[in-house]
Design a protein around this motif. Structure first.
Motif, PDB file in Angstrom:
ATOM      1  N   VAL A 115      -4.324  12.072  45.846  1.00 56.87           N
ATOM      2  CA  VAL A 115      -4.668  12.477  44.478  1.00 56.87           C
ATOM      3  C   VAL A 115      -3.386  12.643  43.680  1.00 56.87           C
ATOM      4  N   ASP A 116      -2.976  11.598  43.013  1.00 54.00           N
ATOM      5  CA  ASP A 116      -1.687  11.715  42.341  1.00 54.00           C
ATOM      6  C   ASP A 116      -1.838  11.923  40.844  1.00 54.00           C
ATOM      7  N   LEU A 117      -3.082  11.929  40.356  1.00 51.06           N
ATOM      8  CA  LEU A 117      -3.233  11.993  38.894  1.00 51.06           C
ATOM      9  C   LEU A 117      -2.750  13.321  38.318  1.00 51.06           C
ATOM     10  N   HIS A 118      -2.674  14.369  39.126  1.00 51.34           N
ATOM     11  CA  HIS A 118      -2.298  15.689  38.590  1.00 51.34           C
ATOM     12  C   HIS A 118      -0.839  16.030  38.820  1.00 51.34           C
ATOM     13  N   LYS A 119      -0.163  15.196  39.543  1.00 53.56           N
ATOM     14  CA  LYS A 119       1.231  15.507  39.860  1.00 53.56           C
ATOM     15  C   LYS A 119       2.120  15.087  38.703  1.00 53.56           C
ATOM     16  N   GLU A 120       2.897  16.042  38.199  1.00 53.86           N
ATOM     17  CA  GLU A 120       3.858  15.702  37.148  1.00 53.86           C
ATOM     18  C   GLU A 120       4.956  14.848  37.773  1.00 53.86           C
ATOM     19  N   LYS A 121       5.208  13.715  37.158  1.00 59.75           N
ATOM     20  CA  LYS A 121       6.289  12.864  37.655  1.00 59.75           C
ATOM     21  C   LYS A 121       7.633  13.428  37.211  1.00 59.75           C
ATOM     22  N   ALA A 122       8.633  13.259  38.079  1.00 56.15           N
ATOM     23  CA  ALA A 122       9.966  13.742  37.731  1.00 56.15           C
ATOM     24  C   ALA A 122      10.449  13.064  36.446  1.00 56.15           C
ATOM     25  N   GLU A 123      10.103  11.777  36.287  1.00 57.56           N
ATOM     26  CA  GLU A 123      10.611  11.056  35.109  1.00 57.56           C
ATOM     27  C   GLU A 123       9.952  11.525  33.810  1.00 57.56           C
ATOM     28  N   SER A 124       8.845  12.240  33.912  1.00 60.39           N
ATOM     29  CA  SER A 124       8.187  12.684  32.688  1.00 60.39           C
ATOM     30  C   SER A 124       8.732  14.041  32.227  1.00 60.39           C
ATOM     31  N   SER A 125       9.792  14.510  32.870  1.00 58.93           N
ATOM     32  CA  SER A 125      10.254  15.867  32.583  1.00 58.93           C
ATOM     33  C   SER A 125      10.689  16.037  31.128  1.00 58.93           C
ATOM     34  N   ALA A 126      11.105  14.925  30.494  1.00 57.25           N
ATOM     35  CA  ALA A 126      11.493  15.018  29.088  1.00 57.25           C
ATOM     36  C   ALA A 126      10.316  15.461  28.232  1.00 57.25           C
ATOM     37  N   ALA A 127       9.098  15.097  28.663  1.00 58.86           N
ATOM     38  CA  ALA A 127       7.914  15.409  27.881  1.00 58.86           C
ATOM     39  C   ALA A 127       7.310  16.766  28.249  1.00 58.86           C
ATOM     40  N   LEU A 128       7.893  17.446  29.218  1.00 57.64           N
ATOM     41  CA  LEU A 128       7.349  18.741  29.643  1.00 57.64           C
ATOM     42  C   LEU A 128       7.383  19.746  28.499  1.00 57.64           C
ATOM     43  N   GLN A 129       6.276  20.461  28.345  1.00 58.83           N
ATOM     44  CA  GLN A 129       6.223  21.550  27.365  1.00 58.83           C
ATOM     45  C   GLN A 129       5.711  22.782  28.093  1.00 58.83           C
ATOM     46  N   PRO A 130       6.491  23.327  29.024  1.00 62.09           N
ATOM     47  CA  PRO A 130       5.941  24.421  29.830  1.00 62.09           C
ATOM     48  C   PRO A 130       5.539  25.611  28.955  1.00 62.09           C
ATOM     49  N   LEU A 131       4.677  26.432  29.487  1.00 62.95           N
ATOM     50  CA  LEU A 131       4.119  27.576  28.777  1.00 62.95           C
ATOM     51  C   LEU A 131       5.232  28.517  28.308  1.00 62.95           C
ATOM     52  N   VAL A 132       6.337  28.515  29.049  1.00 65.02           N
ATOM     53  CA  VAL A 132       7.506  29.292  28.631  1.00 65.02           C
ATOM     54  C   VAL A 132       8.681  28.326  28.556  1.00 65.02           C
ATOM     55  N   ALA A 133       9.377  28.330  27.412  1.00 62.90           N
ATOM     56  CA  ALA A 133      10.512  27.432  27.231  1.00 62.90           C
ATOM     57  C   ALA A 133      11.812  28.219  27.367  1.00 62.90           C
ATOM     58  N   LYS A 134      12.833  27.534  27.787  1.00 61.49           N
ATOM     59  CA  LYS A 134      14.154  28.151  27.852  1.00 61.49           C
ATOM     60  C   LYS A 134      15.079  27.275  27.018  1.00 61.49           C
ATOM     61  N   VAL A 135      15.750  27.863  26.050  1.00 66.40           N
ATOM     62  CA  VAL A 135      16.523  27.060  25.098  1.00 66.40           C
ATOM     63  C   VAL A 135      17.944  27.612  25.004  1.00 66.40           C
ATOM     64  N   TYR A 136      18.903  26.740  25.147  1.00 68.65           N
ATOM     65  CA  TYR A 136      20.306  27.144  25.014  1.00 68.65           C
ATOM     66  C   TYR A 136      20.719  27.054  23.547  1.00 68.65           C
TER      67      TYR A 136
END
Lengths: 636, 636
Positions: A115-136
């Motif tokens: 079942v790979d449809l739910h696994k976030e791909k490492a390459e999609s990390s640019a598009a990640l919008q996690p519930l909590v963001a960390k910004v420098y």
């Protein structure tokens, strides 16, 4: 000083009088389960005294049968050494070091590799919008001509990096802001959640700490609790651990726990128990991955409605009785410190919303995980835990129901049942009286998990060892089939093959329990589709979720009558979709917000108020079913 | 046992050895000020030992001069009885019972009776939209066909009564919800604030408690703290009390307090001091009005930027030094329990926003109070406290500045200066060597308040007793004019007329201080209007705010050169507009929200970076001014 020898490793250690066996084991480098931290609460540290004088104390009575007490079983944390002792560490009490070190065990708690449809791909990390963001942020130092307040300066920069129109900030965070900015040359990292549509500034710390950014996804099950540690930068799962829900001490099922919480017992005991589960698992995961608990900024938990109430310390008392009303179905966002989750104190904690008193956030998570609410075609989610919950619907509508299934498929209430972890028999084939089995990680067998049980029932029936009523044919001649005080039973692994040195068997009672469980689930599916007016053929996909073990074979699940007899390719096993949906929410604010919409959109059907259900249940108490026409393709 | 006699009442009481004088006074029914609750922190409980053996301890050194210590002054709370004693209770240490009982004193802290534009009328109570609403709900009991969650049931009903689109609720409130609803037959009262545009459910309690609904408006001044208790149902002011800011212990002005907080001292001491002020005043007001502190649901505070930081426990350290940066100018909404305000623990606390480091929420409150930001014509607000702040503008634009004025107009730093409370000389006329004065409430004089000081200066100059430079004409023959170690001074009330039995005088130093204060304020007005390019005539209205005392005479304030020489009818004295604006915000969510807009809209001019200001200041150190053309209508 006394000598204590731990078997089977045969490690001996000398300790002072009065030392607990748990401490002695530590000294001997024998790792014993102790989820409650030696409080005598979890019953995980059971040992058997082989020689020497040591007796179980009062605490043990809650965990051992009188036979076990007679056989010398004690709790290591509650038993003090006052004699030279020889003690046996049973398999189930050991912490396997390889379990902590290797990655191999992870898959057992999470979704199957297929079942790979739910696994976030490492390459999609640019598009990640996690519930909590960390910004420098590299801020411009204030001057007389640019002397806005410190927080306005931070917010001005945040506006360039995050989508929020406005921000809120806690008083604590404001109080340390001036010093943090000035002691770090105006270079800081802001941790920002989302709350009521605004950015919620949770923490501002010196320097660039954006690389240390983690979250946990929690499945709060009635029987087991599973935590996934997720890297919020890459989206990768760093590890997953599970343990028995410590609330079991106060009652095996949700009903008895509600009775305890609302009667003479205490809600707080149940609240604290679930926090102990989460905290101990998180601690192990943090240690395994060499990260600090304080770098965990976000927690998303999914559980049934009662578990969600216990997690937040909300009284579940009116859930139990008609008209079954929970305190809340959408839960407020809180900070970890408010309830004592030992991550960063200001980590955001979200609990996925419930649909009704008996369909909870775990099911909403399942809907997220299988994508049912994203598609036009109608599909079905079947989640088999202690309760079986069914959802049928598509992006426009969803109908759900819940039926009590019992813990059989998770290994509960079975003589040799166990969770899908190391040493569990997960695959069984019986041919000509020969039993072939696979165990998880290939270890010596310690018990049977859900997928192994389904195989066993199927194979026993295929070999005519049991009939369609689940009773043994006692005329069947086999050294594996015998009858003792517990009734007829069949040996899957002989004593010499197993980790414990005891034969692993399946009893007629086990089979009856399993038939009741599968019958309840099937009856629920049948009732719900009938209610909506659909046939099984109209379900474009069926997603099966649950803690069966990743090697569940769909054809056998159909053959025993757990799942409808449809084209096998339409059915997909998606494992623990509760933790998957929680993780997807952790990694995406949009997904989390979708969960609220799903919970609001779903219609709940109360099966107890739907008369046909009981007839369907009774009809399903056969292998595969009393009405063979429902299973035209099943040939045994 | 020893006897203690309290003078002047001549009340005698017997107490055990070691009893404090404060306890002894209590036993004797002599009411002594003790704002800090007997901790030796406030210095309010000063007594003079007339006979018997009792000495000041170390604590007293911070509050008394060495002369006073020699004269037998002690702190009642720190002095233990070990002898028969006779002690004098000075007027300033007494709690006047009539002050607590009568309504008469209230006006002294609030706006003059003539300014009615800010008083909410009782008949407008139907239109009140206080910052926190209290709503009585009769809920429909749940049934199987209507079994939404408890909180959804509450919110469904709230939607019918309040304008919010959505609601948030605290975990604490949720935890008790199920029991509250069921133990009160589904009849409850919800207390709801507004937070980030949402309704914030603060408390749900059984029955109809909407009649008990109070708020406090707080003016956190550098010198004095004033609290108004407001009935949020009727909009009526129930009472008002003020006391000296307890922070005075750590420094007389904001600068020295900032130095204390940011150096070897502690921010927390200043934070706690201001909370003691507010809590003790609120306690008195609650007692006077026979209400419970727990029924106070909302607090709105206004203060300068430094005071607002101290109130919230935010470090003010970078405010003091160039480039003068505060931590925040708009403050987060918090709950009373977060900082220890002893109202309802979940009362909402809002602090009115600041404009800059030296123009704070007290000025924003003043703008609300005088309506400057609501009108098309240009007007001017002048707030004279320890700092003088000026705002010029209209509904489209506002410019403001701030100048250090010193505490003279509030009675600070003057030999006989005092706040505008009972016994203060508030009105003075001198004719042919005869001095006629009025005191507040007509009591025997205890000192001089701001309006009395303005009158005195004016009358002294009109009678040629002082010149335009503020120096006494020592050739003037009068038994009232004399010179001692403190220099030349003029007797306003002879010893036999006063409460204390000591003559009340004004010294040449007092006059010099007052001229500096009025000079700073006038120079600021002049600099700001010049900067904008306006003449005084273009100001359609001038609002004067400050703690002068309600009988301030505008013509005399012009004549000494404090206010511009414009048509007298254009100038209006509006009293303590800080507490008025806070109260208006308390009573109206819309007004509170306007305050944020005002703070954002206002442009701050830094006078220290505006060279003409210093010349204006020097030119204004005359009565009325070195440039007589600026005061064409002033004839002395």
């Amino acid at each position: 000083m006394y000598k204590v020898t731990f078997l089977p490793e045969n490690k001996t250690v000398e300790v002072e009088t009065g030392t607990t066996l748990l401490k002695a084991a530590e000294k001997a480098d024998v790792y014993i389960n102790s989820l409650c931290g030696g409080e005598g609460l979890c019953g995980e540290c059971r040992l058997q005294v082989i020689s020497g004088n040591a007796r179980a104390d009062k605490t043990a009575i809650g965990f051992f049968s009188s036979k076990e007490i007679k056989d010398g079983f004690v709790l290591a944390c509650q038993t003090k050494v006052n004699d030279n002792l020889e003690v046996m560490v049973p398999a189930r009490s050991r912490i396997e070091m390889e379990k902590i070190i290797t990655e191999g065990v992870h898959v057992d708690y999470s979704e199957p590799a297929s079942v790979d449809l739910h696994k976030e791909k490492a390459e999609s990390s640019a598009a990640l919008q996690p519930l909590v963001a960390k910004v420098y942020l590299e801020l411009i130092e204030p001057t007389l001509s640019d002397n806005i307040s410190d927080i306005d300066r931070v917010v001005r920069e945040l506006h360039r990096k995050l989508p929020y129109k406005d921000y809120e900030i806690t008083l604590d965070c404001l109080r340390s802001l001036a010093d943090t900015l000035r002691n770090n040359s105006w270079k800081v990292t802001a941790t920002v959640g989302k709350h009521n549509g605004l950015g919620r500034v949770l923490r501002i710390e010196g320097g660039d700490t954006t690389g240390r950014h983690y979250g946990i996804a929690v499945d709060v099950g009635t029987t087991t609790v599973v935590v996934q540690l997720v890297d919020l930068v890459s989206g990768r799962i760093l590890g997953v651990e599970g343990n028995h829900n410590l609330q079991a001490r106060y009652g095996e099922d949700v009903i008895s726990r509600m009775v305890f919480a609302c009667g003479r017992g205490s809600l707080d005991a149940l609240h604290q128990a679930i926090l102990s589960n989460i905290n101990s698992l998180t601690k192990v995961l943090a240690k395994e991955n060499s990260i600090e608990m304080e770098d965990i900024d976000c927690v998303v938990a999914a559980g049934n409605t009662v578990m969600s109430h216990f997690l937040l310390g909300l009284p579940p008392c009116s859930i139990r009785l008609e008209p079954y009303v929970p305190t809340a179905m959408v839960y407020p966002q809180i900070l970890a410190e408010e309830i004592g989750i030992q991550t960063s104190p200001d980590a955001i904690v979200e609990v996925l919303p419930s649909v009704s008193s008996y369909v909870g956030g775990d099911i909403v998570a399942g809907v997220l995980a299988c994508g049912l609410a994203d598609r036009q075609e109608i599909s079905c989610l079947i989640d088999v835990g202690t309760n079986g919950e069914i959802v049928v619907g598509n992006q426009e509508w969803m109908v759900c129901c819940s039926a009590s299934a019992g813990p059989a498929f998770e290994g509960g209430g079975m003589k040799w049942g166990m969770r899908a972890t190391k040493g569990a028999i997960e695959k069984v084939v019986i041919n000509d009286g020969r039993v072939e089995y696979d165990t998880i990680t290939g270890a010596r067998p310690r018990g049977i998990c859900g997928s192994g049980l389904i195989d066993t029932i199927y194979e026993l029936q295929r070999n005519d060892i049991i009939g369609p009523d689940g009773k043994f044919d006692l005329s069947h001649k086999s050294p594996r089939l015998f009858t003792d005080a517990e009734g007829p039973q069949y040996i899957l692994a002989f004593a010499e093959e197993t980790e414990t040195g005891q034969a692993i068997t399946i009893t007629e009672t086990d089979i009856a329990n399993l038939i009741k469980s599968k019958g309840a689930v099937f009856a629920a599916i049948k009732s719900l589709t009938d209610y909506i007016g659909l046939t099984f053929d109209q379900l474009q996909a069926i997603y099966l979720a649950g803690g069966f073990g990743s090697s569940l074979r769909i054809d056998k699940a159909i053959a025993i009558g757990l799942l409808p007899d449809v084209e096998k390719s339409r059915i997909q096993f998606i494992g623990n979709s509760s933790v998957t949906g929680a993780r997807m929410s952790l990694l995406s604010t949009a997904v989390f917000e979708k969960s609220i919409g799903i919970s609001r959109k779903m219609t709940n059907i109360e099966l107890s108020a739907y008369p046909p259900f009981m007839n369907e249940f009774i009809a399903a108490l056969f292998l595969p079913h009393t009405d063979k026409r429902l299973f035209p393709n099943v040939k045994l």
